[in-house]
Design a protein around this motif. Structure first.
Motif, short mmCIF file in Angstrom:
data_model
loop_
_atom_site.label_atom_id
_atom_site.label_comp_id
_atom_site.label_asym_id
_atom_site.label_seq_id
_atom_site.Cartn_x
_atom_site.Cartn_y
_atom_site.Cartn_z
N ALA A 48 0.82 -1.21 0.00
CA ALA A 48 0.00 0.00 0.00
C ALA A 48 0.86 1.26 0.00
O ALA A 48 0.47 2.28 0.53
CB ALA A 48 -0.90 0.00 1.23
N LEU A 49 2.03 1.18 -0.59
CA LEU A 49 2.98 2.29 -0.55
C LEU A 49 2.43 3.51 -1.27
O LEU A 49 2.06 3.45 -2.43
CB LEU A 49 4.29 1.85 -1.20
N ALA A 50 2.39 4.61 -0.56
CA ALA A 50 1.95 5.88 -1.16
C ALA A 50 2.96 6.30 -2.22
O ALA A 50 4.16 6.10 -2.05
CB ALA A 50 1.84 6.95 -0.08
N ASP A 51 2.47 6.86 -3.31
CA ASP A 51 3.33 7.35 -4.38
C ASP A 51 4.27 6.28 -4.91
O ASP A 51 5.44 6.53 -5.19
CB ASP A 51 4.12 8.58 -3.92
N ALA A 52 3.75 5.07 -5.07
CA ALA A 52 4.57 3.95 -5.53
C ALA A 52 5.24 4.24 -6.87
O ALA A 52 6.37 3.80 -7.11
CB ALA A 52 3.72 2.69 -5.64
N ASP A 53 4.57 4.99 -7.74
CA ASP A 53 5.19 5.30 -9.03
C ASP A 53 6.42 6.18 -8.86
O ASP A 53 7.43 6.00 -9.56
CB ASP A 53 4.17 5.95 -9.97
N LEU A 54 6.38 7.11 -7.93
CA LEU A 54 7.54 7.98 -7.67
C LEU A 54 8.69 7.18 -7.04
O LEU A 54 9.85 7.41 -7.34
CB LEU A 54 7.15 9.15 -6.77
N VAL A 55 8.33 6.25 -6.17
CA VAL A 55 9.33 5.38 -5.56
C VAL A 55 10.02 4.54 -6.63
O VAL A 55 11.25 4.46 -6.69
CB VAL A 55 8.70 4.48 -4.48
N ALA A 56 9.23 3.94 -7.50
CA ALA A 56 9.79 3.12 -8.57
C ALA A 56 10.65 3.95 -9.53
O ALA A 56 11.70 3.49 -9.97
CB ALA A 56 8.67 2.41 -9.34
N GLU A 57 10.20 5.15 -9.80
CA GLU A 57 10.97 6.02 -10.69
C GLU A 57 12.33 6.36 -10.09
O GLU A 57 13.37 6.31 -10.77
CB GLU A 57 10.20 7.31 -10.98
N ARG A 58 12.35 6.71 -8.81
CA ARG A 58 13.63 7.04 -8.19
C ARG A 58 14.52 5.81 -8.08
O ARG A 58 15.72 5.88 -8.32
CB ARG A 58 13.40 7.65 -6.80
#
Length: 122
Positions: A48-58
């Motif tokens: 349920a990670l918030a902003d998972a797309d930003l995490v994956a991008e970084r």
């Protein structure tokens, strides 16, 4: 940033696993990438990670970092089934492609010609 890292570590030590689902919002912080990747991965919030797309991008920018690879793998394997899933998969693919490199364009080649061999990388 030291105070933020100290607070994050203190929260990890005191809160139950999965309690830091909002830690994905830290993807935009100036915390050094190796520290950020390690803390994000051990936050155990990939479902349920918030902003998972930003995490994956970084994470995708660090193909040589073990925490980045494990984080991307966890995020794909345990995806949240939200509209961000496509971006997570795209960034994870970029990361994994960069980590494996062009010499390993097929699972057999990466395994040294032996499926399930000791050199298996897929």
């Amino acid at each position: 940033m030291t105070a933020a890292v100290d607070l994050w570590r203190a929260a990890l030590a005191r809160l139950p696993p999965g309690a830091l689902v909002g830690s994905g919002a830290f993807a935009d912080t100036g915390i050094d990438a190796p520290v950020w990747l390690a803390l994000t991965r051990v936050s155990e919030c990939t479902l349920a990670l918030a902003d998972a797309d930003l995490v994956a991008e970084r994470a995708a920018g660090h193909p040589g970092n073990e925490h980045a690879l494990l984080l991307a793998t966890q995020m794909v394997a345990h995806r949240a089934r939200t509209w961000r899933d496509a971006a997570v998969r795209r960034h994870a693919r970029t990361l994994l492609d960069a980590a494996v490199g062009p010499a390993c364009d097929s699972p057999l080649r990466c395994a040294g010609g032996k499926v399930g061999g000791a050199g298996q990388r897929w």
